[in-house]
Motif scaffolding. Structure first.
Motif, PDB file in Angstrom:
ATOM      1  N   ARG A  45       1.086  -0.845   0.398  1.00  0.00           N
ATOM      2  CA  ARG A  45       0.388   0.120  -0.364  1.00  0.00           C
ATOM      3  C   ARG A  45       1.009   1.051   0.143  1.00  0.00           C
ATOM      4  O   ARG A  45       0.293   2.098  -0.444  1.00  0.00           O
ATOM      5  N   GLN A  46       1.675   1.225   0.457  1.00  0.00           N
ATOM      6  CA  GLN A  46       2.741   2.439   0.992  1.00  0.00           C
ATOM      7  C   GLN A  46       3.865   2.601  -0.124  1.00  0.00           C
ATOM      8  O   GLN A  46       4.613   3.669  -0.742  1.00  0.00           O
ATOM      9  N   LEU A  47       4.253   2.018  -0.500  1.00  0.00           N
ATOM     10  CA  LEU A  47       5.343   1.244  -2.231  1.00  0.00           C
ATOM     11  C   LEU A  47       4.537   1.242  -3.502  1.00  0.00           C
ATOM     12  O   LEU A  47       5.644   2.044  -4.129  1.00  0.00           O
ATOM     13  N   ALA A  48       3.303   0.793  -4.197  1.00  0.00           N
ATOM     14  CA  ALA A  48       2.615   1.110  -5.114  1.00  0.00           C
ATOM     15  C   ALA A  48       2.685   2.127  -5.438  1.00  0.00           C
ATOM     16  O   ALA A  48       1.828   3.450  -4.592  1.00  0.00           O
ATOM     17  N   PRO A  49       3.190   3.040  -6.754  1.00  0.00           N
ATOM     18  CA  PRO A  49       2.563   4.430  -6.551  1.00  0.00           C
ATOM     19  C   PRO A  49       1.591   4.717  -7.441  1.00  0.00           C
ATOM     20  O   PRO A  49       0.795   5.907  -7.075  1.00  0.00           O
ATOM     21  N   TYR A  50       0.740   3.090  -7.702  1.00  0.00           N
ATOM     22  CA  TYR A  50      -1.021   3.638  -8.139  1.00  0.00           C
ATOM     23  C   TYR A  50      -1.833   2.223  -7.977  1.00  0.00           C
ATOM     24  O   TYR A  50      -1.242   1.747  -7.152  1.00  0.00           O
ATOM     25  N   ASP A  51      -3.253   2.560  -7.381  1.00  0.00           N
ATOM     26  CA  ASP A  51      -3.964   2.323  -7.248  1.00  0.00           C
ATOM     27  C   ASP A  51      -3.882   1.315  -7.967  1.00  0.00           C
ATOM     28  O   ASP A  51      -4.152   0.678  -9.229  1.00  0.00           O
ATOM     29  N   PRO A  52      -3.891  -0.897  -7.899  1.00  0.00           N
ATOM     30  CA  PRO A  52      -3.802  -1.367  -9.228  1.00  0.00           C
ATOM     31  C   PRO A  52      -4.969  -1.190  -9.876  1.00  0.00           C
ATOM     32  O   PRO A  52      -4.960  -2.095 -10.540  1.00  0.00           O
ATOM     33  N   ASN A  53      -6.184  -1.461  -9.071  1.00  0.00           N
ATOM     34  CA  ASN A  53      -7.445  -1.244 -10.158  1.00  0.00           C
ATOM     35  C   ASN A  53      -7.101   0.030 -10.865  1.00  0.00           C
ATOM     36  O   ASN A  53      -8.859   0.121 -11.294  1.00  0.00           O
ATOM     37  N   LEU A  54      -6.654   1.431 -10.908  1.00  0.00           N
ATOM     38  CA  LEU A  54      -6.623   1.726 -11.814  1.00  0.00           C
ATOM     39  C   LEU A  54      -6.969   2.144 -13.464  1.00  0.00           C
ATOM     40  O   LEU A  54      -5.484   1.494 -13.390  1.00  0.00           O
ATOM     41  N   ILE A  55      -8.013   2.309 -13.803  1.00  0.00           N
ATOM     42  CA  ILE A  55      -7.556   1.926 -15.181  1.00  0.00           C
ATOM     43  C   ILE A  55      -7.768   3.488 -16.266  1.00  0.00           C
ATOM     44  O   ILE A  55      -7.845   4.131 -15.604  1.00  0.00           O
ATOM     45  N   GLN A  56      -6.376   3.847 -16.825  1.00  0.00           N
ATOM     46  CA  GLN A  56      -6.401   4.853 -17.855  1.00  0.00           C
ATOM     47  C   GLN A  56      -6.030   4.151 -19.105  1.00  0.00           C
ATOM     48  O   GLN A  56      -5.536   3.873 -19.667  1.00  0.00           O
ATOM     49  N   LEU A  57      -7.590   4.342 -19.516  1.00  0.00           N
ATOM     50  CA  LEU A  57      -7.456   3.434 -21.344  1.00  0.00           C
ATOM     51  C   LEU A  57      -6.424   4.596 -22.264  1.00  0.00           C
ATOM     52  O   LEU A  57      -6.135   4.426 -23.143  1.00  0.00           O
ATOM     53  N   GLY A  71       6.220  -0.009 -17.079  1.00  0.00           N
ATOM     54  CA  GLY A  71       5.190   0.076 -17.863  1.00  0.00           C
ATOM     55  C   GLY A  71       4.196  -0.369 -17.743  1.00  0.00           C
ATOM     56  O   GLY A  71       3.406  -0.506 -16.683  1.00  0.00           O
ATOM     57  N   THR A  72       2.971  -0.418 -18.317  1.00  0.00           N
ATOM     58  CA  THR A  72       1.426  -0.787 -18.141  1.00  0.00           C
ATOM     59  C   THR A  72       0.668  -1.252 -19.270  1.00  0.00           C
ATOM     60  O   THR A  72       1.239  -1.893 -19.755  1.00  0.00           O
ATOM     61  N   ASP A  73      -0.625  -2.241 -18.865  1.00  0.00           N
ATOM     62  CA  ASP A  73      -1.318  -3.444 -19.023  1.00  0.00           C
ATOM     63  C   ASP A  73      -2.237  -2.793 -20.679  1.00  0.00           C
ATOM     64  O   ASP A  73      -2.266  -1.261 -20.439  1.00  0.00           O
ATOM     65  N   ALA A  74      -2.742  -3.507 -20.914  1.00  0.00           N
ATOM     66  CA  ALA A  74      -3.934  -3.194 -21.563  1.00  0.00           C
ATOM     67  C   ALA A  74      -5.089  -2.501 -21.142  1.00  0.00           C
ATOM     68  O   ALA A  74      -5.142  -1.711 -22.528  1.00  0.00           O
ATOM     69  N   SER A  75      -5.055  -2.574 -20.058  1.00  0.00           N
ATOM     70  CA  SER A  75      -6.177  -1.670 -19.339  1.00  0.00           C
ATOM     71  C   SER A  75      -5.887  -0.351 -18.739  1.00  0.00           C
ATOM     72  O   SER A  75      -6.041   0.517 -18.459  1.00  0.00           O
ATOM     73  N   GLY A  76      -4.404  -0.254 -18.812  1.00  0.00           N
ATOM     74  CA  GLY A  76      -3.789   0.961 -18.474  1.00  0.00           C
ATOM     75  C   GLY A  76      -3.389   1.307 -16.825  1.00  0.00           C
ATOM     76  O   GLY A  76      -2.952   2.538 -16.118  1.00  0.00           O
ATOM     77  N   ARG A  77      -3.283  -0.200 -16.557  1.00  0.00           N
ATOM     78  CA  ARG A  77      -2.847   0.238 -14.919  1.00  0.00           C
ATOM     79  C   ARG A  77      -1.543  -0.660 -15.134  1.00  0.00           C
ATOM     80  O   ARG A  77      -0.820  -0.535 -15.565  1.00  0.00           O
ATOM     81  N   ASP A  78      -1.163   0.056 -13.511  1.00  0.00           N
ATOM     82  CA  ASP A  78       0.938  -0.226 -14.190  1.00  0.00           C
ATOM     83  C   ASP A  78       1.497  -1.393 -13.376  1.00  0.00           C
ATOM     84  O   ASP A  78       0.600  -1.671 -12.361  1.00  0.00           O
TER      85      ASP A  78
END
Length: 596
Positions: A45-57, A71-78
């Motif tokens: 929770r402290q080390l992750a730079p983003y919410d793991p389920n945050l989608i950015q198309l 990088g990011t995945d196909a849904s734009g998640r970190d």
């Protein structure tokens, strides 16, 4: 004023194991990897730079950069954020599965292997049933019924994996349950629960750690596989889910497979290496002498048909009314071919008065040790014991339950074996093995038990009691180990001491010292003692009376002076002739140093 802090034997055990593990560079590397993964998972929770389920198309399939290190995945998640949170899920899944498997498999394996009775049969049947179930169908049913939650799925997998740990635990216990140091623990009065979870569990820990590390790694792989196949919760970031999504874009972004695949492989490999290194640090590679105790018992039982008929005891002595131990018509038999039974003790009768030393003499296989084990209640389960009477003071030994016998062992009757090194548990220090029975049987504290143990070691002639208490059995000589066993036998002030060939494994010079020690302790404490031996010279020096056994029968029983002066039975005369050769009989030698 400052008080000196003294290291306890337990501290020494831990320190030694830590040092042994630290000398294994591969094990240390695996531990560092696992510790790093654990820290990253705990502080995700402290080390992750983003919410793991945050989608950015607008940021799908981006390559590694300063904003997105992996990088990011196909849904734009970190990818890095999902990797850190996925570590939590994988480690939690593995912990649930291995915890369930251990709770279900290890205690049942310990009890089944140690008892070998109805529980063993029932536990084996249940293990076979679980192994026959189709795991994937069971998991599908559980997920369909209870949902894709992590806990019910991994608990089910843990139950299905428990037969593996059960069988491993049971097989190790079966191999060590007849070792002499287990019998020694029983003689000291320790209960079955303490013996199982202290002496036997220490032997199981090494191989169990190796197998548990495999099961933990398997749990991570299986959980990732279920997520990969779509049986998991899509809102839950996991390494398996990341792999599944990466394969959907394998041609556009093949590098997405690397991070979760490497995380799974590295974690599983580190677990396996760490488990093997820990097993080595615990001494899993030590020899346990498996099978030796069974061979010794079979030899002591003398499972051969007796060649002589039951004879009338020559010179039988009528027991005093207050005799400490009284035995009438004791019989010990073992199953033979078909429905037949092979007798090894055939209706003997004897007694021991308080403060008296009785010598039980005979050649190997005559039934001496079987008689001793029958008194102590240490005969194997297949032995059938009967007697018209067998009492120790006001306590009845024949037909007594294991719990009743445990209450008598150590405080009322004790045992000194013939093989000192085999009767000390190699996993524990001398101090631990001396103090635990005293704390359990006498109800005293650790400090008092430690002080009492040091005084006993000093009394039996150990030159440096403090150092000896911190030592392990392999660091002692045979004579010192036998003195330690004698100290343990008398530590709870027993009324009856049974010494079974206590000097057989020692050289001649040490034998004399040990015999003198036994005689002095017996007189100081006014103990009754049964000295089991084939050495008539020892009998002449120590014993008040002697009972001569042949083929499971007492053929002659009388005072030592009378027997040596005028033996009545041909077998007794044969033993004396074989012992004395052409020397003068002991009855014609000068009396001195307690000898005839």
């Amino acid at each position: 004023m400052t008080a000196a802090v003294q290291a306890t034997p337990t501290d020494g055990i831990r320190l030694r194991r830590i040092k042994r593990f630290a000398r294994n560079p591969i094990g240390m590397a695996a531990a560092a990897v696992l510790l790093s993964i654990l820290v990253l998972a705990v502080f995700a929770r402290q080390l992750a730079p983003y919410d793991p389920n945050l989608i950015q198309l607008s940021e799908t399939l981006l390559p590694p950069s300063g904003a997105h290190l992996l990088g990011t995945d196909a849904s734009g998640r970190d990818v890095l954020s999902r990797l850190l949170w996925g570590a939590q899920v994988s480690l939690q899944a593995g912990a649930i599965m291995i915890g369930t498997a251990i709770l279900c498999g290890v205690p049942t394996g310990l009890i089944a292997g140690y008892s070998s009775r109805w529980f063993d049969g029932v536990a084996n049947w249940c293990a076979n049933l679980l192994m026959s179930l189709p795991e994937i169908l069971v998991i599908i049913v559980v997920i369909t019924s209870l949902g894709s939650g992590l806990t019910p799925t991994m608990v089910t997998l843990g139950v299905l994996a428990s037969p593996d740990l059960f069988r491993l635990t049971r097989s190790v216990v079966v191999n060590v349950r007849d070792e002499l140091y287990i019998d020694a623990a029983r003689v000291s009065g320790l209960g079955s629960t303490r013996i199982i979870f202290r002496h036997i569990l220490s032997v199981v820990l090494g191989p169990l750690l190796v197998r548990a590390s495999f099961v933990f790694g398997l749990a991570i792989i299986v959980q990732s596989g279920l997520e990969f196949l779509g049986f998991g919760d899509p809102s839950r970031p996991s390494w398996g889910g990341m792999l599944s999504e990466a394969f959907q874009t394998i041609y556009r972004a093949p590098e997405l497979v690397i991070a979760p695949g490497a995380a799974i492989g590295l974690t599983v490999m580190a677990l396996v290496v760490f488990g093997a290194a820990m097993a080595d640090a615990l001494g899993a590679d030590r020899g346990d002498g498996t099978g030796k105790a069974k061979q010794r018992r079979a030899s002591a039982a003398g499972l051969a048909e007796p060649s002589l008929d039951v004879s009338t005891i020559e010179g039988a002595v009528v027991p005093a009314e207050d005799a400490l131990l009284q035995i009438a018509n004791l019989r010990v038999t073992y199953p033979g071919d078909g429905d037949t039974e092979k007798p090894v003790v055939r209706g003997i009768s004897l007694h021991v008065d308080r403060g008296e030393v009785l010598g039980l003499v005979g050649e190997s296989g005559s039934g001496k040790s079987q008689t001793s084990f029958g008194i102590l209640g240490l005969l194997p389960p297949e032995a059938r014991v009967s007697a018209a009477r067998m009492t120790l003071g006001d306590a009845t030994l024949i037909g007594a339950s294991e719990q009743q016998l445990q209450a008598l062992r150590g405080t009322r009757m004790a045992y000194v074996p013939q093989e000192p090194m085999s009767n000390l548990d190699p996993s524990f220090t001398i101090g631990t093995q001396l103090t635990k029975p005293m704390r359990h049987k006498l109800g005293i504290g650790k400090a008092e038990a430690t002080q009492r143990a040091r005084e006993l070691l000093d009394r039996v002639g150990i030159p440096d009691p403090v150092r000896t208490m911190a030592a392990y059995p392999h660091q002692l000589s045979g004579g010192m180990a036998q003195r330690v066993l004698i100290a343990g036998a008398v530590s709870c002030d027993p009324e009856l001491l049974i010494a079974d060939e206590p000097t057989t494994a020692l050289d001649v010079t040490v034998q004399a010292d040990v015999l003198n020690l036994l005689r002095d302790l017996q007189r100081e404490r006014n103990m009754a003692m049964i000295l089991v031996t084939h050495n008539l010279g020892v009998v002449a020096d120590i014993c008040d009376r002697v009972a001569v056994m042949q083929d499971g029968v007492i053929v002659e029983q009388r005072g030592v002076r009378e027997l040596f002066a005028a033996p009545q039975h041909p077998y007794t005369r044969m033993l004396l002739d074989a012992t004395l050769e052409d020397a003068r009989p002991r009855s014609q030698r000068p009396t001195g140093n307690g000898a005839l």
